[in-house]
Design a protein around this motif. Structure first.
Motif, PDB file in Angstrom:
ATOM      1  N   VAL A   1       0.837  -1.191   0.000  1.00 49.99           N
ATOM      2  CA  VAL A   1       0.000   0.000   0.000  1.00 49.99           C
ATOM      3  C   VAL A   1       0.880   1.252   0.000  1.00 49.99           C
ATOM      4  N   GLN A   2       0.573   2.165  -0.900  1.00 48.32           N
ATOM      5  CA  GLN A   2       1.298   3.435  -0.922  1.00 48.32           C
ATOM      6  C   GLN A   2       0.302   4.565  -0.670  1.00 48.32           C
ATOM      7  N   LEU A   3       0.716   5.498   0.179  1.00 56.77           N
ATOM      8  CA  LEU A   3      -0.108   6.663   0.482  1.00 56.77           C
ATOM      9  C   LEU A   3       0.611   7.903  -0.022  1.00 56.77           C
ATOM     10  N   GLN A   4      -0.131   8.767  -0.703  1.00 62.40           N
ATOM     11  CA  GLN A   4       0.448   9.983  -1.265  1.00 62.40           C
ATOM     12  C   GLN A   4      -0.323  11.175  -0.724  1.00 62.40           C
ATOM     13  N   ALA A   5       0.327  11.948   0.127  1.00 58.95           N
ATOM     14  CA  ALA A   5      -0.313  13.129   0.699  1.00 58.95           C
ATOM     15  C   ALA A   5      -0.002  14.352  -0.148  1.00 58.95           C
ATOM     16  N   SER A   6      -0.971  15.241  -0.238  1.00 52.16           N
ATOM     17  CA  SER A   6      -0.787  16.472  -1.008  1.00 52.16           C
ATOM     18  C   SER A   6      -1.734  17.546  -0.490  1.00 52.16           C
ATOM     19  N   GLY A   7      -1.537  18.771  -0.977  1.00 50.38           N
ATOM     20  CA  GLY A   7      -2.449  19.858  -0.652  1.00 50.38           C
ATOM     21  C   GLY A   7      -1.912  20.895   0.310  1.00 50.38           C
ATOM     22  N   GLY A   8      -0.711  20.675   0.833  1.00 49.34           N
ATOM     23  CA  GLY A   8      -0.140  21.643   1.747  1.00 49.34           C
ATOM     24  C   GLY A   8       0.243  22.930   1.049  1.00 49.34           C
ATOM     25  N   GLY A   9       0.568  23.936   1.845  1.00 45.28           N
ATOM     26  CA  GLY A   9       0.965  25.204   1.273  1.00 45.28           C
ATOM     27  C   GLY A   9       1.091  26.281   2.328  1.00 45.28           C
ATOM     28  N   LEU A  10       1.315  27.495   1.865  1.00 42.12           N
ATOM     29  CA  LEU A  10       1.433  28.661   2.743  1.00 42.12           C
ATOM     30  C   LEU A  10       0.127  29.446   2.705  1.00 42.12           C
ATOM     31  N   VAL A  11      -0.490  29.609   3.871  1.00 41.44           N
ATOM     32  CA  VAL A  11      -1.743  30.350   3.969  1.00 41.44           C
ATOM     33  C   VAL A  11      -1.647  31.336   5.125  1.00 41.44           C
ATOM     34  N   GLN A  12      -2.636  32.227   5.187  1.00 34.47           N
ATOM     35  CA  GLN A  12      -2.696  33.184   6.275  1.00 34.47           C
ATOM     36  C   GLN A  12      -3.647  32.690   7.358  1.00 34.47           C
ATOM     37  N   ALA A  13      -3.471  33.189   8.546  1.00 38.38           N
ATOM     38  CA  ALA A  13      -4.359  32.841   9.652  1.00 38.38           C
ATOM     39  C   ALA A  13      -5.798  33.129   9.262  1.00 38.38           C
ATOM     40  N   GLY A  14      -6.674  32.192   9.560  1.00 45.55           N
ATOM     41  CA  GLY A  14      -8.081  32.307   9.221  1.00 45.55           C
ATOM     42  C   GLY A  14      -8.464  31.644   7.920  1.00 45.55           C
ATOM     43  N   ASP A  15      -7.474  31.307   7.103  1.00 47.79           N
ATOM     44  CA  ASP A  15      -7.738  30.658   5.819  1.00 47.79           C
ATOM     45  C   ASP A  15      -8.077  29.181   5.991  1.00 47.79           C
ATOM     46  N   SER A  16      -8.470  28.578   4.883  1.00 46.43           N
ATOM     47  CA  SER A  16      -8.781  27.150   4.846  1.00 46.43           C
ATOM     48  C   SER A  16      -7.854  26.437   3.867  1.00 46.43           C
ATOM     49  N   LEU A  17      -7.727  25.143   4.071  1.00 50.46           N
ATOM     50  CA  LEU A  17      -6.901  24.316   3.204  1.00 50.46           C
ATOM     51  C   LEU A  17      -7.455  22.900   3.261  1.00 50.46           C
ATOM     52  N   ARG A  18      -7.376  22.178   2.149  1.00 47.23           N
ATOM     53  CA  ARG A  18      -7.801  20.789   2.152  1.00 47.23           C
ATOM     54  C   ARG A  18      -6.635  19.896   1.746  1.00 47.23           C
ATOM     55  N   LEU A  19      -6.309  18.963   2.592  1.00 38.64           N
ATOM     56  CA  LEU A  19      -5.273  17.979   2.305  1.00 38.64           C
ATOM     57  C   LEU A  19      -5.910  16.712   1.752  1.00 38.64           C
ATOM     58  N   SER A  20      -5.161  16.040   0.886  1.00 40.97           N
ATOM     59  CA  SER A  20      -5.621  14.789   0.296  1.00 40.97           C
ATOM     60  C   SER A  20      -4.605  13.694   0.559  1.00 40.97           C
ATOM     61  N   CYS A  21      -5.092  12.487   0.700  1.00 40.81           N
ATOM     62  CA  CYS A  21      -4.232  11.313   0.862  1.00 40.81           C
ATOM     63  C   CYS A  21      -4.764  10.218  -0.047  1.00 40.81           C
ATOM     64  N   ALA A  22      -4.093  10.037  -1.167  1.00 46.80           N
ATOM     65  CA  ALA A  22      -4.519   9.044  -2.144  1.00 46.80           C
ATOM     66  C   ALA A  22      -3.813   7.716  -1.876  1.00 46.80           C
ATOM     67  N   ALA A  23      -4.575   6.645  -1.857  1.00 46.20           N
ATOM     68  CA  ALA A  23      -4.027   5.326  -1.601  1.00 46.20           C
ATOM     69  C   ALA A  23      -3.962   4.520  -2.886  1.00 46.20           C
ATOM     70  N   SER A  24      -2.902   3.793  -3.050  1.00 49.46           N
ATOM     71  CA  SER A  24      -2.769   2.886  -4.189  1.00 49.46           C
ATOM     72  C   SER A  24      -2.250   1.549  -3.683  1.00 49.46           C
ATOM     73  N   TRP A 116       2.282   4.829   5.855  1.00 46.87           N
ATOM     74  CA  TRP A 116       2.441   6.271   6.005  1.00 46.87           C
ATOM     75  C   TRP A 116       2.657   6.935   4.655  1.00 46.87           C
ATOM     76  N   GLY A 117       2.087   8.123   4.505  1.00 50.05           N
ATOM     77  CA  GLY A 117       2.398   8.966   3.367  1.00 50.05           C
ATOM     78  C   GLY A 117       3.669   9.748   3.657  1.00 50.05           C
ATOM     79  N   GLN A 118       4.133  10.493   2.660  1.00 51.24           N
ATOM     80  CA  GLN A 118       5.423  11.164   2.771  1.00 51.24           C
ATOM     81  C   GLN A 118       5.341  12.506   3.501  1.00 51.24           C
ATOM     82  N   GLY A 119       4.155  13.023   3.743  1.00 50.56           N
ATOM     83  CA  GLY A 119       4.018  14.294   4.443  1.00 50.56           C
ATOM     84  C   GLY A 119       3.852  15.462   3.495  1.00 50.56           C
ATOM     85  N   THR A 120       3.077  16.431   3.924  1.00 55.30           N
ATOM     86  CA  THR A 120       2.888  17.655   3.155  1.00 55.30           C
ATOM     87  C   THR A 120       2.926  18.826   4.131  1.00 55.30           C
TER      88      THR A 120
END
Length: 126
Positions: A1-24, A116-120
């Motif tokens: 099983v491989q997990l691939q995390a994505s969706g991280g980034g630089l945001v400001q306080a109060g913002d939203s973000l969605r992370l994804s973890c795709a499994a294969s 485990w995924g690789q981290g974002t």
């Protein structure tokens, strides 16, 4: 099983973000627990949110309860972490993880997870 995390980034306080973890490698079926952990610089890896064996059974760290939501798209074999009202304390590398046959008392323990995924990286500026 491989997990691939994505969706991280630089945001400001109060913002939203969605992370994804795709499994294969396999389709997650009943009995697997899936989780998000995070690790800030100089700190230990900490539990954020998880399904306990089923998407209908969710658990959250007190620090993110009411702001973060874990969900899963079975068709895409992907787990998401919707993060709202982000603050600088949420800055960390976020990891997704999965494990079969987990017991509830181990849900928040990183060493209990098999995959485990690789981290974002999520960085929240003030």
């Amino acid at each position: 099983v491989q997990l691939q995390a994505s969706g991280g980034g630089l945001v400001q306080a109060g913002d939203s973000l969605r992370l994804s973890c795709a499994a294969s490698g396999r389709t997650f079926i009943s009995g697997y627990s899936q989780a998000w952990f995070r690790q800030a610089p100089g700190k230990e890896r900490e539990f954020v949110a998880a399904f306990f064996r089923s998407p209908s059974s969710t658990y959250y760290a007190d620090s993110v309860k009411g702001r973060f939501t874990i969900s899963r798209d079975n068709g895409k074999n992907t787990v998401y972490l919707q993060m709202n009202s982000l603050n600088p304390d949420d800055t960390a590398v976020y990891y997704c993880a999965a494990a079969p046959r987990l017991i509830l008392s181990s849900l928040r323990v990183p060493s209990s997870y098999t995959y485990w995924g690789q981290g974002t990286l999520v960085t929240v500026s003030s």
